[in-house]
Design an enzyme around this catalytic site. Structure first.
Site, PDB file in Angstrom:
ATOM      1  N   HIS A 321       0.529  -1.409  -0.234  1.00  0.00           N
ATOM      2  CA  HIS A 321       0.264  -0.240  -0.269  1.00  0.00           C
ATOM      3  C   HIS A 321       0.705   1.402   0.769  1.00  0.00           C
ATOM      4  O   HIS A 321       1.513   1.333   0.669  1.00  0.00           O
ATOM      5  CB  HIS A 321      -0.491  -0.025   0.647  1.00  0.00           C
ATOM      6  CG  HIS A 321      -2.087   0.860   1.270  1.00  0.00           C
ATOM      7  ND1 HIS A 321      -3.532   0.946   0.337  1.00  0.00           N
ATOM      8  CD2 HIS A 321      -1.885   2.189   1.344  1.00  0.00           C
ATOM      9  CE1 HIS A 321      -3.804   2.087   0.297  1.00  0.00           C
ATOM     10  NE2 HIS A 321      -3.291   2.754   0.891  1.00  0.00           N
ATOM     11  N   ALA A 322       0.879   1.414  -0.995  1.00  0.00           N
ATOM     12  CA  ALA A 322       1.536   2.965  -1.169  1.00  0.00           C
ATOM     13  C   ALA A 322       1.950   3.782   0.214  1.00  0.00           C
ATOM     14  O   ALA A 322       0.321   4.075   0.893  1.00  0.00           O
ATOM     15  CB  ALA A 322       0.991   4.258  -2.263  1.00  0.00           C
ATOM     16  N   HIS A 351       0.244  12.034  -6.356  1.00  0.00           N
ATOM     17  CA  HIS A 351      -0.393  11.769  -4.414  1.00  0.00           C
ATOM     18  C   HIS A 351       0.444  11.872  -3.690  1.00  0.00           C
ATOM     19  O   HIS A 351       0.681  13.064  -2.694  1.00  0.00           O
ATOM     20  CB  HIS A 351      -1.938  11.448  -4.147  1.00  0.00           C
ATOM     21  CG  HIS A 351      -1.756  10.902  -2.884  1.00  0.00           C
ATOM     22  ND1 HIS A 351      -3.220  11.483  -2.260  1.00  0.00           N
ATOM     23  CD2 HIS A 351      -1.542  10.253  -2.048  1.00  0.00           C
ATOM     24  CE1 HIS A 351      -3.852  11.610  -1.470  1.00  0.00           C
ATOM     25  NE2 HIS A 351      -2.078   9.844  -0.783  1.00  0.00           N
ATOM     26  N   GLU A 352       1.322  10.702  -3.747  1.00  0.00           N
ATOM     27  CA  GLU A 352       2.509  10.283  -2.890  1.00  0.00           C
ATOM     28  C   GLU A 352       3.569  11.880  -2.578  1.00  0.00           C
ATOM     29  O   GLU A 352       4.212  12.324  -1.948  1.00  0.00           O
ATOM     30  CB  GLU A 352       3.135   9.353  -2.826  1.00  0.00           C
ATOM     31  CG  GLU A 352       2.271   7.899  -3.194  1.00  0.00           C
ATOM     32  CD  GLU A 352       1.457   8.156  -1.392  1.00  0.00           C
ATOM     33  OE1 GLU A 352      -0.229   7.327  -1.497  1.00  0.00           O
ATOM     34  OE2 GLU A 352       2.382   8.323  -0.726  1.00  0.00           O
ATOM     35  N   HIS A 355       1.957  14.938  -0.582  1.00  0.00           N
ATOM     36  CA  HIS A 355       2.754  14.226   0.915  1.00  0.00           C
ATOM     37  C   HIS A 355       4.281  14.884   1.476  1.00  0.00           C
ATOM     38  O   HIS A 355       4.746  15.377   2.179  1.00  0.00           O
ATOM     39  CB  HIS A 355       2.862  12.869   1.235  1.00  0.00           C
ATOM     40  CG  HIS A 355       1.320  12.217   2.148  1.00  0.00           C
ATOM     41  ND1 HIS A 355       0.168  13.118   2.256  1.00  0.00           N
ATOM     42  CD2 HIS A 355       1.013  11.304   0.972  1.00  0.00           C
ATOM     43  CE1 HIS A 355      -0.752  12.002   2.268  1.00  0.00           C
ATOM     44  NE2 HIS A 355      -0.573  11.552   1.670  1.00  0.00           N
ATOM     45  N   GLU A 379      -3.693  14.838   3.052  1.00  0.00           N
ATOM     46  CA  GLU A 379      -3.449  14.031   1.397  1.00  0.00           C
ATOM     47  C   GLU A 379      -4.531  15.059   0.451  1.00  0.00           C
ATOM     48  O   GLU A 379      -4.531  14.521  -0.976  1.00  0.00           O
ATOM     49  CB  GLU A 379      -4.901  13.627   1.640  1.00  0.00           C
ATOM     50  CG  GLU A 379      -5.066  12.521   3.053  1.00  0.00           C
ATOM     51  CD  GLU A 379      -3.679  11.386   2.798  1.00  0.00           C
ATOM     52  OE1 GLU A 379      -3.295  10.857   3.801  1.00  0.00           O
ATOM     53  OE2 GLU A 379      -3.563  11.627   1.270  1.00  0.00           O
ATOM     54  N   HIS A 483      -6.732   0.842   5.852  1.00  0.00           N
ATOM     55  CA  HIS A 483      -6.786   1.609   6.081  1.00  0.00           C
ATOM     56  C   HIS A 483      -7.306   0.890   7.664  1.00  0.00           C
ATOM     57  O   HIS A 483      -6.992   1.306   8.785  1.00  0.00           O
ATOM     58  CB  HIS A 483      -7.557   2.376   5.390  1.00  0.00           C
ATOM     59  CG  HIS A 483      -7.187   3.385   5.198  1.00  0.00           C
ATOM     60  ND1 HIS A 483      -7.001   2.882   3.201  1.00  0.00           N
ATOM     61  CD2 HIS A 483      -5.958   4.187   4.569  1.00  0.00           C
ATOM     62  CE1 HIS A 483      -6.462   3.283   2.725  1.00  0.00           C
ATOM     63  NE2 HIS A 483      -5.282   4.379   3.151  1.00  0.00           N
ATOM     64  N   TYR A 493     -10.085  11.137   3.465  1.00  0.00           N
ATOM     65  CA  TYR A 493      -9.696  11.805   2.161  1.00  0.00           C
ATOM     66  C   TYR A 493     -10.931  12.389   1.520  1.00  0.00           C
ATOM     67  O   TYR A 493     -11.539  12.939   0.917  1.00  0.00           O
ATOM     68  CB  TYR A 493      -9.885  10.215   1.698  1.00  0.00           C
ATOM     69  CG  TYR A 493      -8.110   9.462   1.772  1.00  0.00           C
ATOM     70  CD1 TYR A 493      -7.874   8.697   2.718  1.00  0.00           C
ATOM     71  CD2 TYR A 493      -6.774   9.715   1.971  1.00  0.00           C
ATOM     72  CE1 TYR A 493      -6.785   7.853   3.546  1.00  0.00           C
ATOM     73  CE2 TYR A 493      -6.078   9.170   1.705  1.00  0.00           C
ATOM     74  CZ  TYR A 493      -5.773   8.138   2.471  1.00  0.00           C
ATOM     75  OH  TYR A 493      -4.591   7.738   3.771  1.00  0.00           O
TER      76      TYR A 493
HETATM   77  C1  LIG Z   1      -2.716   6.233  -1.556  1.00  0.00           C
HETATM   78  C2  LIG Z   1      -2.539   6.327  -0.429  1.00  0.00           C
HETATM   79  C3  LIG Z   1      -1.773   6.399   0.699  1.00  0.00           C
HETATM   80 SE1  LIG Z   1      -2.094   8.100   1.892  1.00  0.00          SE
HETATM   81  C4  LIG Z   1      -4.237   6.050  -0.183  1.00  0.00           C
HETATM   82  O1  LIG Z   1      -4.415   5.002   0.739  1.00  0.00           O
HETATM   83  N1  LIG Z   1      -5.275   6.586  -1.057  1.00  0.00           N
HETATM   84  C5  LIG Z   1      -5.861   7.557  -1.689  1.00  0.00           C
HETATM   85  C6  LIG Z   1      -7.256   7.632  -1.543  1.00  0.00           C
HETATM   86  C7  LIG Z   1      -8.059   6.948  -0.976  1.00  0.00           C
HETATM   87  C8  LIG Z   1      -7.066   6.311  -0.410  1.00  0.00           C
HETATM   88  C9  LIG Z   1      -7.435   4.627  -0.190  1.00  0.00           C
HETATM   89  O2  LIG Z   1      -6.745   4.198  -1.592  1.00  0.00           O
HETATM   90  O3  LIG Z   1      -8.377   4.204  -0.587  1.00  0.00           O
HETATM   91 ZN   LIG Z   2      -2.043  10.111   1.158  1.00  0.00          ZN
END
Ligand SMILES: C=C(C[SeH])C(=O)N1CCC[C@H]1C(=O)O
Ligand SMILES: [Zn+2]
Length: 593
Positions: A321-322, A351-352, A355, A379, A483, A493
């Site tokens: 997970h990024a 997105h990354e 951060h 975010e 998450h 988000y």
């Molecule tokens: C890219 C990330 C790391 Se902060 C992320 O979890 N995001 C970005 C979009 C929403 C959420 C997801 O993947 O559920």
């Molecule tokens: Zn993020």
């Protein structure tokens, strides 16, 4: 008084910063080692360092609050703010043995999620498929309903179900920690990060404002998917969750090819062009870095390029997970991402990188202010810039869209806006319910006997979707979303999706790319590329970190203090009109039972 320098305080301000930064660095190094090479040895080290930093923050908290019991009455608001950041410890408030249990449960759940493998639909004996990249690719590309249903069910059964009991224990300890921080439960602790008594109501109001638009899009998508997967649909108005191109039905852009409003006009899916042009993950990060520096923002430091992990290794298990990492030493910043060469991942790269840019901009703030103004701000940074990058105009600028393709006509803008809405508008109910669900668990409204029932109740009520296969309380489908087992707050988000359009609108005005009175410069066509004015406006706000309440930062970036839906509605207004007319023409009634 400036309490930081009183001799009675064992730590001076400088020493406190250094001490905390040093411990944070050591703990980050151990955490990184584990996340990029999951094994028992690295897990032990990570857990031990994380206990160390929890002990230190508890010791600072005890020392500071016994030395200055009346800190809340201090005259200097900045001093009070600093004390407040020290007194909210989160899980570190737990006694050592409870903290160890908490950290072990969280590690076990994240490890399970990150290493779960499932069996292929086509090749029954192949059972080594990972979420990233294997299942994500199938959910994006397959149009075989049975394969989609198999992959969806396998993932949800194997990743979520087994963590249900662990999660129940985790909730109990997490609530104990919240109470030690003087919050009634973990949900209240999370909301405290938004520093607003009315935040829950504000979010509900934003959702109610945008819900009609979401329902129009849901109706159109439902009609188009019914044309493809007819027999999967009934008269309940719900969309089966496995048909939306995404494992969690949180972004629907992958089904755009099944429902392009104007098929003969350009689309912004540039995956093919990226592959043809030999794009690599490294190239994607370089393209993003160049966009940031074109605004006069900070280039990624040397360590970033040396130490980041931007591709999934094939010789070990990693947490795919990024995520973006600040190592608290003002030098070391990294991204860990199992990047694939796709348009979606190009957006995630930005997105990354957003951060890291935020981390770089506030790195000279005092240690306790090196945070986002609120979690949604962190975010929103990368996504705001990505709103410019993804425009047909910008994709032409960087050679991913052929220069000869017309992009200024109405039909192309509808194609573009529809693709953007499949990402941003589809996300809103998911971004909201993922924490609404956990608030209800943390405040005791829902116990483990209802974990799965409640998840699908909210998924139906807010998203208008249903599971593709029979679900029961033997399942824990919320646990199939990173998450939840990784215990990352999610409302950030939803907030980001709203405020990124406020940031975008303000920066577009600054860049002369948007004028509310000039219909030739609509908000959705704005590209702030190379605008130093826009870059410095954004930097002025982000450099503040969490040193001031977020409305003050919002005012620096956008000129207004409130979080509101006017910008996202303005951006999508041509599409909302188009969808409403298209649904009327099809006789497709928005909403579901
Ligand atoms: C890219 C990330 C790391 Se902060 C992320 O979890 N995001 C970005 C979009 C929403 C959420 C997801 O993947 O559920
Ligand atoms: Zn993020």
């Amino acid at each position: 008084i400036d309490a930081w320098n009183l001799p009675s305080l064992r730590y001076s301000a400088l020493n406190l910063d250094q001490l905390s930064s040093q411990k944070c660095y050591e703990s980050s190094v151990a955490e990184w080692a584990y996340a990029t090479d999951i094994n028992d040895e690295n897990e032990k080290t990570k857990l031990s360092l994380s206990l160390d930093i929890a002990k230190l923050s508890k010791e600072i908290w005890q020392n500071v609050t016994t030395t200055f019991p009346l800190w809340r009455e201090f005259k200097d608001p900045d001093l009070v703010r600093k004390f407040k950041t020290i007194t909210i410890l989160g899980s570190a408030a737990l006694p050592d043995d409870q903290y160890k249990k908490y950290a072990q449960l969280e590690t076990d759940m994240t490890k399970h999620y990150s290493t779960t493998k499932v069996c292929s639909f086509k090749y029954k004996e192949t059972c080594n498929l990972s979420l990233e990249p294997d299942l994500i690719k199938i959910m994006r590309e397959s149009r075989d309903e049975e394969e989609l249903r198999h992959v969806w069910t396998e993932w949800h059964d194997k990743s979520g179900g087994p963590t249900k009991q662990t999660y129940k224990q985790f909730v109990e300890i997490s609530n104990q920690a919240a109470k030690l921080n003087n919050f009634k439960d973990t949900g209240a602790l999370w909301l405290d990060g938004y520093e607003s008594e009315t935040f829950k109501d504000d979010v509900e109001e934003l959702w109610q404002t945008l819900k009609p638009f979401y329902q129009q899009m849901h109706a159109y998508v439902r009609a188009k998917l019914r044309n493809v997967y007819g027999d999967q649909f009934s008269d309940d108005g719900l969309i089966p969750a496995h048909l939306l191109g995404n494992m969690w039905a949180q972004a629907w852009d992958n089904v755009f090819p099944l429902m392009t409003p104007y098929p003969t006009k350009a689309s912004i899916d540039v995956t093919e062009q990226m592959i043809q042009q030999g794009y690599t993950p490294l190239k994607m990060f370089q393209v993003s870095d160049e966009f940031f520096t074109s605004l006069g923002l900070i280039p990624m430091p040397e360590e970033f390029w040396k130490e980041s992990l931007i591709e999934k290794p094939d010789d070990r298990e990693v947490v795919c997970h990024a995520s973006a990492w600040d190592f608290c030493n003002k030098k070391d910043f990294r991204i860990k991402q199992c990047t694939r060469v796709t348009t979606t991942d190009l957006i995630t790269v930005h997105h990354e990188m957003g951060h890291i840019q935020y981390d770089l901009l506030y790195k000279d703030q005092p240690y306790f202010y090196r945070q986002g103004a609120n979690p949604g701000f962190h975010e929103a940074v990368g996504d705001t810039l990505a709103l410019s990058v993804i425009t047909p105009k910008h994709l032409k600028e960087i050679g991913l869209l052929d220069k000869s393709i017309p992009i200024d006509d109405y039909e192309t803008s509808i194609n573009f806006l529809f693709s953007m809405a499949l990402d941003k508008i589809a996300f809103l109910p998911f971004g909201y319910l993922t924490d609404k669900y956990r608030w209800d668990i943390y405040d005791g409204t829902v116990d483990e006997s209802q974990y799965n029932t409640h998840w699908w109740k909210l998924r139906k009520e807010y998203q208008g979707i249903k599971p593709p296969s029979e679900r029961s309380e033997a399942n824990f489908d919320a646990g199939a979303k990173f998450h939840v087992p990784a215990n990352v707050e999610y409302l950030r988000y939803f907030v980001s999706t709203i405020i990124q359009f406020q940031f975008h609108r303000s920066l577009c005005i600054e860049a002369g790319q948007y004028d509310p009175l000039d219909s030739n410069k609509p908000l959705h066509n704005c590209d702030i590329y190379r605008s130093k004015a826009a870059g410095s406006k954004l930097a002025a706000g982000l450099s503040m970190g969490s040193s001031k309440p977020w409305p003050e930062v919002m005012k620096v970036i956008t000129g207004q203090e409130k979080m509101d839906a006017s910008a996202i509605r303005e951006y999508f207004s041509p599409l909302e009109k188009w969808l409403t007319a298209a649904n009327e023409k099809m006789g497709e009634i928005p909403g579901w039972k």
